[in-house]
Write a protein that holds these residues in place. Structure first.
Motif, short mmCIF file in Angstrom:
data_model
loop_
_atom_site.label_atom_id
_atom_site.label_comp_id
_atom_site.label_asym_id
_atom_site.label_seq_id
_atom_site.Cartn_x
_atom_site.Cartn_y
_atom_site.Cartn_z
N ALA A 65 0.83 -1.20 0.00
CA ALA A 65 0.00 0.00 0.00
C ALA A 65 0.87 1.25 0.00
O ALA A 65 1.95 1.28 0.59
N THR A 66 0.41 2.29 -0.68
CA THR A 66 1.16 3.53 -0.76
C THR A 66 1.14 4.28 0.56
O THR A 66 0.14 4.24 1.29
N PRO A 67 2.20 5.02 0.89
CA PRO A 67 2.17 5.90 2.07
C PRO A 67 1.49 7.23 1.81
O PRO A 67 1.42 8.07 2.71
N ASP A 68 0.98 7.44 0.58
CA ASP A 68 0.25 8.68 0.28
C ASP A 68 -0.84 8.89 1.34
O ASP A 68 -1.66 8.00 1.59
N LEU A 69 -0.87 10.08 1.93
CA LEU A 69 -1.79 10.34 3.05
C LEU A 69 -3.25 10.32 2.62
O LEU A 69 -4.14 10.19 3.46
N LYS A 70 -3.51 10.44 1.31
CA LYS A 70 -4.90 10.36 0.84
C LYS A 70 -5.41 8.92 0.83
O LYS A 70 -6.61 8.68 0.79
N TYR A 71 -4.50 7.98 0.85
CA TYR A 71 -4.89 6.58 0.74
C TYR A 71 -5.55 6.12 2.04
O TYR A 71 -5.00 6.30 3.13
N ALA A 72 -6.74 5.52 1.91
CA ALA A 72 -7.52 5.09 3.08
C ALA A 72 -7.86 3.60 2.98
O ALA A 72 -8.97 3.18 3.28
N ASN A 73 -6.88 2.82 2.51
CA ASN A 73 -7.01 1.37 2.44
C ASN A 73 -8.07 0.90 1.45
O ASN A 73 -8.65 -0.17 1.60
N GLU A 74 -8.30 1.71 0.39
CA GLU A 74 -9.20 1.26 -0.67
C GLU A 74 -8.57 0.09 -1.43
O GLU A 74 -7.35 -0.07 -1.44
N PRO A 75 -9.38 -0.72 -2.10
CA PRO A 75 -8.86 -1.91 -2.80
C PRO A 75 -8.25 -1.57 -4.15
O PRO A 75 -8.83 -1.82 -5.20
N THR A 76 -7.09 -0.95 -4.14
CA THR A 76 -6.39 -0.64 -5.38
C THR A 76 -5.46 -1.78 -5.76
O THR A 76 -5.34 -2.76 -5.03
N ARG A 77 -4.76 -1.68 -6.89
CA ARG A 77 -4.02 -2.84 -7.38
C ARG A 77 -2.71 -2.43 -8.06
O ARG A 77 -2.46 -1.29 -8.40
N LEU A 78 -1.92 -3.49 -8.29
CA LEU A 78 -0.69 -3.40 -9.08
C LEU A 78 -0.78 -4.46 -10.16
O LEU A 78 -1.15 -5.61 -9.89
N VAL A 79 -0.45 -4.08 -11.40
CA VAL A 79 -0.44 -5.02 -12.52
C VAL A 79 0.94 -4.98 -13.17
O VAL A 79 1.40 -3.91 -13.59
N ILE A 80 1.58 -6.13 -13.24
CA ILE A 80 2.90 -6.26 -13.86
C ILE A 80 2.77 -7.23 -15.03
O ILE A 80 2.17 -8.29 -14.90
N GLY A 81 3.35 -6.87 -16.17
CA GLY A 81 3.25 -7.69 -17.36
C GLY A 81 4.22 -8.87 -17.36
O GLY A 81 4.43 -9.51 -16.33
N ASP A 82 4.83 -9.14 -18.50
CA ASP A 82 5.66 -10.32 -18.70
C ASP A 82 7.13 -9.95 -18.93
O ASP A 82 7.44 -8.86 -19.42
N HIS A 83 8.01 -10.88 -18.59
CA HIS A 83 9.44 -10.78 -18.92
C HIS A 83 10.11 -9.55 -18.32
O HIS A 83 10.98 -8.92 -18.93
N ASN A 84 9.70 -9.18 -17.12
CA ASN A 84 10.35 -8.07 -16.42
C ASN A 84 11.40 -8.61 -15.45
O ASN A 84 11.24 -9.69 -14.87
N VAL A 85 12.47 -7.85 -15.26
CA VAL A 85 13.49 -8.17 -14.27
C VAL A 85 13.47 -7.07 -13.22
O VAL A 85 13.67 -5.89 -13.52
N ILE A 86 13.21 -7.46 -11.98
CA ILE A 86 13.11 -6.53 -10.86
C ILE A 86 14.20 -6.91 -9.88
O ILE A 86 14.13 -7.95 -9.23
N ARG A 87 15.20 -6.08 -9.77
CA ARG A 87 16.40 -6.44 -9.02
C ARG A 87 16.23 -6.17 -7.53
O ARG A 87 15.15 -5.88 -7.03
N GLU A 88 17.36 -6.26 -6.79
CA GLU A 88 17.33 -6.28 -5.33
C GLU A 88 16.76 -4.98 -4.75
O GLU A 88 17.09 -3.88 -5.18
N GLY A 89 15.92 -5.14 -3.72
CA GLY A 89 15.48 -4.00 -2.93
C GLY A 89 14.55 -3.03 -3.62
O GLY A 89 14.39 -1.89 -3.16
N VAL A 90 13.90 -3.43 -4.69
CA VAL A 90 12.97 -2.55 -5.40
C VAL A 90 11.66 -2.45 -4.63
O VAL A 90 11.19 -3.43 -4.04
#
Length: 256
Positions: A65-90
Motif C-alpha cells: 500500500a502507498t504511504p500517500d496520506l490520501k490513501y484510506a485502504n481502498e482496494p487498489t491494485r498493481l499489474v505487472i506484465g511479462d518478462h520483467n526483471v526486478i532487481r534487489e530491494g525494489v
C-alpha cells in the motif's frame, strides 16, 4: 518450486512453474503467471497480478500500500506484465482511487536495485530504471526510456518514449520523446542518438529528429510556433509525430 520456509497465502493463485524462494511471503489476492521466479526474502502483497516469466530478486517489496496520506485502504491494485526483471530491494506500490486505482508495469522492463515506483505510475515496455531511480506517484514512463542512476522524477511527470536521463537528474517537468536530459533541475541537452541507433533508427530519421530538437530548443521560438514547424515536418519525417504527441500531452510543461 515453493520453498518450505516461504509463506504463501491459500488465496494466492500461482501458475505452474512459479518458483518462490525461502522466507518470501505471497499474500492473498496475488496472482503470479507461469515461469516467474520469486527469489528469497521478497514480499508480494495484493491485489497484485504478475504475468509470466518475470524475475523478482531478494528484498523487493511488490504491491505494498502507498504511504500517500490520501490513501484510506481502498482496494487498489498493481499489474505487472511479462518478462520483467526486478532487481534487489525494489519497491513498487499499488495505486490510489484518486487516480487510476492501479500502478502498471508493462513488459520487458529492467528495474535495477533499490529503485522505487510510486503509486499510480505507469511504465511502458523495454524501459530501464537504473539503481536508486525514484518515481513519485502518478509518473508515466514511455517505451524504451532509460533513467540513469539516482534520477528523481516529480509526481505527475511524463517521460516520453526513447527519452534518456543522465545520472542524478532531477525531473520536475515533462520530458518529450527522444530527448536526453540531465542536471538538477533537468535541462534538455540533445536527442538520444545512441539509443535510437541501437534500436535501428536510420541515420536519416536521427538527422530529422535532431532538426526537430533544434526547432524546439535552439531557435528561440515560442512553443506554439515550434509546434507549427514540427507539424510541417510530419510528411517527410513521420517519426516526429511521437515528439509532437508527447509535447501536446504535457500538462506540467516540458523541460526546456
Amino acid at each position: 518450486m515453493i520453498h518450505a520456509s516461504a509463506i504463501v497465502d491459500p488465496a494466492a493463485k500461482l501458475a505452474e512453474g512459479v518458483s518462490v524462494g525461502p522466507w518470501s511471503m505471497i499474500g492473498p489476492e496475488v496472482e503470479i503467471g507461469p515461469g516467474t521466479i520469486i527469489e528469497p526474502h521478497v514480499v508480494v502483497r495484493g491485489p497484485t497480478r504478475i504475468g509470466a516469466n518475470n524475475h523478482i530478486y531478494q528484498f523487493s517489496s511488490i504491491g505494498e500500500a502507498t504511504p500517500d496520506l490520501k490513501y484510506a485502504n481502498e482496494p487498489t491494485r498493481l499489474v505487472i506484465g511479462d518478462h520483467n526483471v526486478i532487481r534487489e530491494g525494489v519497491t513498487i506500490h499499488r495505486g490510489t482511487v484518486q487516480d487510476r486505482s492501479e500502478t502498471t508495469i508493462g513488459n520487458h522492463n529492467l528495474i535495477m536495485a533499490y529503485a522505487h515506483v510510486g503509486h499510480d505510475s505507469v511504465l511502458g515496455d523495454h524501459t530501464i530504471l537504473v539503481n536508486n531511480t525514484a518515481l513519485a506517484g502518478h509518473v508515466h514512463v514511455g517505451d524504451w526510456a532509460i533513467l540513469s542512476g539516482y534520477t528523481l522524477v516529480h509526481q505527475f511527470c511524463k517521460i516520453g518514449a526513447h527519452a534518456f536521463s543522465g545520472m542524478g537528474t532531477a525531473i520536475g517537468k515533462d520530458v518529450p520523446a527522444y530527448v536526453t536530459v540531465s542536471g538538477s533541475p533537468a535541462e534538455a541537452k540533445t536527442i538520444n542518438t545512441e539509443g535510437l541507433r541501437r534500436r535501428g533508427f536510420s541515420a536519416e530519421s536521427i538527422s530529422q529528429l535532431r532538426r526537430a530538437f533544434k526547432i524546439v530548443y535552439r531557435q528561440g521560438l515560442t512553443l506554439d510556433l515550434a509546434m507549427q514547424r514540427l507539424e510541417s515536418m510530419r510528411q517527410e519525417a513521420p517519426e516526429v509525430q511521437l515528439l509532437i504527441d508527447s509535447i501536446r500531452a504535457s500538462e506540467r510543461g516540458i523541460v526546456r
